[in-house]
Design a protein around this motif. Sequence first.
Motif, short mmCIF file in Angstrom:
data_model
loop_
_atom_site.label_atom_id
_atom_site.label_comp_id
_atom_site.label_asym_id
_atom_site.label_seq_id
_atom_site.Cartn_x
_atom_site.Cartn_y
_atom_site.Cartn_z
N VAL A 1 0.83 -1.23 -0.11
CA VAL A 1 0.12 0.07 0.02
C VAL A 1 0.75 1.32 -0.11
O VAL A 1 0.52 2.29 -0.82
CB VAL A 1 -0.90 -0.12 1.13
CG1 VAL A 1 -1.66 1.23 1.33
CG2 VAL A 1 -2.02 -1.18 1.15
N GLY A 2 1.80 1.38 0.78
CA GLY A 2 2.87 2.37 1.01
C GLY A 2 3.88 2.60 -0.38
O GLY A 2 4.24 3.71 -0.69
N THR A 3 3.94 1.59 -1.38
CA THR A 3 4.88 1.90 -2.54
C THR A 3 4.35 1.59 -3.68
O THR A 3 4.82 1.99 -4.87
CB THR A 3 6.18 0.87 -2.30
OG1 THR A 3 5.69 -0.27 -2.34
CG2 THR A 3 6.92 1.46 -1.09
N GLN A 4 3.10 0.57 -3.80
CA GLN A 4 2.84 0.12 -5.14
C GLN A 4 1.54 0.60 -5.81
O GLN A 4 0.93 0.11 -6.59
CB GLN A 4 2.93 -1.35 -5.35
CG GLN A 4 4.14 -1.83 -4.76
CD GLN A 4 5.25 -1.57 -5.74
OE1 GLN A 4 4.93 -1.82 -6.87
NE2 GLN A 4 6.28 -1.46 -5.30
N SER B 1 -0.64 5.60 -2.79
CA SER B 1 0.69 5.59 -2.02
C SER B 1 1.41 7.02 -1.80
O SER B 1 1.99 7.27 -0.77
CB SER B 1 1.75 4.67 -2.75
OG SER B 1 1.35 3.46 -2.80
N GLN C 1 2.15 8.46 1.83
CA GLN C 1 3.62 8.96 2.11
C GLN C 1 3.84 10.39 2.54
O GLN C 1 4.74 10.77 3.02
CB GLN C 1 4.60 8.76 0.78
CG GLN C 1 4.72 7.21 0.53
CD GLN C 1 5.49 6.88 -0.77
OE1 GLN C 1 6.15 7.92 -1.43
NE2 GLN C 1 5.73 5.82 -1.33
N CYS D 1 5.97 3.64 5.98
CA CYS D 1 5.05 2.71 5.25
C CYS D 1 5.93 2.48 3.99
O CYS D 1 6.01 1.25 3.19
CB CYS D 1 3.69 3.26 4.65
SG CYS D 1 2.65 3.21 6.14
N SER D 2 6.75 3.43 3.25
CA SER D 2 7.42 3.32 2.27
C SER D 2 8.84 2.91 2.47
O SER D 2 9.54 2.39 1.64
CB SER D 2 7.70 4.51 1.57
OG SER D 2 8.20 5.47 2.31
#
Length: 93
Positions: free
Chosen positions: A34-37, A42, A46, A55-56
């Motif tokens: 969820v944090g990067t993709q 995202s 962030q 998260c990232s």
Amino acid sequence: SHAILRPGFIYGPRMVGSVGPVPLQLVGAPVNFVGTQMGPISSIIQSIPFVGTECSSMVPVEAVARAAVESLSGDEDVVGGRILMPEDIRKFS
């Protein structure tokens, strides 16, 4: 040559005394996704202070291990060593 690894939360199975393995990947993998993709979602996550950067920065333990070994045994001639941030470490997964 040296390498500095700067992962955030490292997820994967964790052995805890007589309890046995604690599956941190059940929390880490979805939060990392969820944090990067998830594109715009995202980006919004962030931007949240404190929470967003954490998260990232989550990475799987296998990627951290592979990054450590390959960054030191690679053929690259890096003057002054390497600093690997979470996004660099995730490339080793």
